[in-house]
Design a protein around this motif. Sequence first.
Motif: not given
Lengths: 359, 359
Positions: B101-130
Amino acid sequence: MAPSVQPSSSPLRTSEGDEKYANVKWEELGFALTPTDHMYVAKCRQGESFSQGKIVPYGDISISPCSPILNYGQGLFEGLKAYRTEDDRIRIFRPDQNALRMQTGADRLCMTPPSVELFVEAVKQTVAANKKWVPPPGKGALYVRPLLIGSGAILGVAPAPEYTFLIYASPVGDYHKVSTGLNLKVDHKYHRAHSGGTGGVKSCTNYAPVVKSMVEAKSSGFSDVLFLDAATGRNIEEVSTCNIFIVKGNIVSTPPTSGTILPGVTRKSMIELARDIGYQVQERDVSVEELLEAEEVFCTGTAVVVKAVETVTFHDKKVKYRTGEAALSTKVHSMLTSIQIGLVEDTKGWMVEIDRCQG
Amino acid sequence: MAPSVQPSSSPLRTSEGDEKYANVKWEELGFALTPTDHMYVAKCRQGESFSQGKIVPYGDISISPCSPILNYGQGLFEGLKAYRTEDDRIRIFRPDQNALRMQTGADRLCMTPPSVELFVEAVKQTVAANKKWVPPPGKGALYVRPLLIGSGAILGVAPAPEYTFLIYASPVGDYHKVSTGLNLKVDHKYHRAHSGGTGGVKSCTNYAPVVKSMVEAKSSGFSDVLFLDAATGRNIEEVSTCNIFIVKGNIVSTPPTSGTILPGVTRKSMIELARDIGYQVQERDVSVEELLEAEEVFCTGTAVVVKAVETVTFHDKKVKYRTGEAALSTKVHSMLTSIQIGLVEDTKGWMVEIDRCQG
């Protein structure tokens, strides 16, 4: 995070003493950011009142990742200009109008706004603190950008517990680098605003959503995009960052400010000036058909001032309009800028001079 | 600027070693911010690709006053939750869906999004750190908030030259503090979205504009607001922060995701679960009349999960709906949360477990 705004990083800047002018290539100014020395910052808890802020060095700000401006678009901006006269006075165009518009916007977005007096005083202080960045007469203006943002941390969608009122400035030249006039594309896919939305206030939320349409149009060689109303798709509303007028005979028409159109300060001034010289000005719905049959079309806004439209393209139809010396837009542009840069007397009380002792 | 987010300022926090749990009064959690230890930050120039970011201490960020997120609303957010199971595994609900969904939104707002893999990995890292902020089983969830914001400085309305992808987290309990169900007001004055706008993506620009309506409704005793479509004012669209469903007999109906409705991850999961147990689910226009004649109404969203609607008020008419044990919403809420907290096997592959070695 934003290296281009660090005071030390711009090749255009000078840090030497108190010269009259900063070291800027004035002839080359467009609408890019040229960072200046100072900005104004004030903060206020929700439900309290803003008190006088401070002039601080221009630079990055510190903000909570959980602030409504970053998460929910709770922000308003304004844009106004300060001009230098031939006799070296520095004057600001109608800052009270921007102050009033920020109050309307703050009510719509449930924010705490600065008072009109505080807003105007803050703009004057910002201009005074950056006065060597006000271009020489006729070379442009100091563009002043007040922001009101929801800066306090809150997780859910709700008004921020704290607001920041911030003003920065940049010297600017022409917004559009075209000589004769703009080439607009009528957008029949995206819309800018809807009834019951925020199109009538200067909410940040009105702008990112139009970027895609602008980018697509510019990649096809157009200057900008003209949006149609979302309800019927039949009437013209606004260009992405300016208001629009059409001229036929002695009648000047522009869409009404009924909630989906930004009530532009230049728009309001233009209506007054056109009436002054005998035109009948109508604020009313304007259909695409009328647009295509107009003799002349022009845009108004703080950034563009008054700019002729040379062509409008709607689907496969392209219409050319009157521009140049015979155009009303040329005449009113001259009338307006003559007041702004002090070539004629300001009989309307539009210009606010900064105190010479400031800055 | 946002003192409440400083790690040292929260009375709920602990700074002692590596206990299993942070010092939080889990029973008292609502949807307020409880700052955690760490956040994730990555940056990317326009047109380049995000590479792996960093886990850093949670706190204020530094940003240019001239960034499009502060001036023009160029920002997207996501919301997802991590749950703790009885056997102490920590699992995240469908993070790939938020990434897409972030990728779809980034296309609509002309932004550069993270890849799906990077997004999921980043969420996992954030949860693990907390991870010590993930509530005990059944006591709530760790709400994870990814942001993608236009952070580079640019004066005019245009895509930002730099983007920041940031993730922070907060333990949360119930979004709405009501026992039986929500009391919704149908808004006939404000609208949330329009065709050709950004209502179908999780743009920050969709949220500040609905705050006024929410505030007005809450001051009259309602839980939240239900918006109608801007085009006709006849069909229901969405509650300010969640999707809506109606039930009549064996048929469950919900507005279609055709550009003005957020394609909710919980909405999508709910449709699948309701079909699993034999309901016919229709994604189609739902009129106010149908809403008022429904037997049951409920909302879905990451924050609210699945929440029954007890009453809907439209002008002077107030309708009461089925809630409690007999309601479909109760049944699907139980089905969904049983998967999330690990009481039943996740046969759908919805839960993503964080690696035990992380954090």
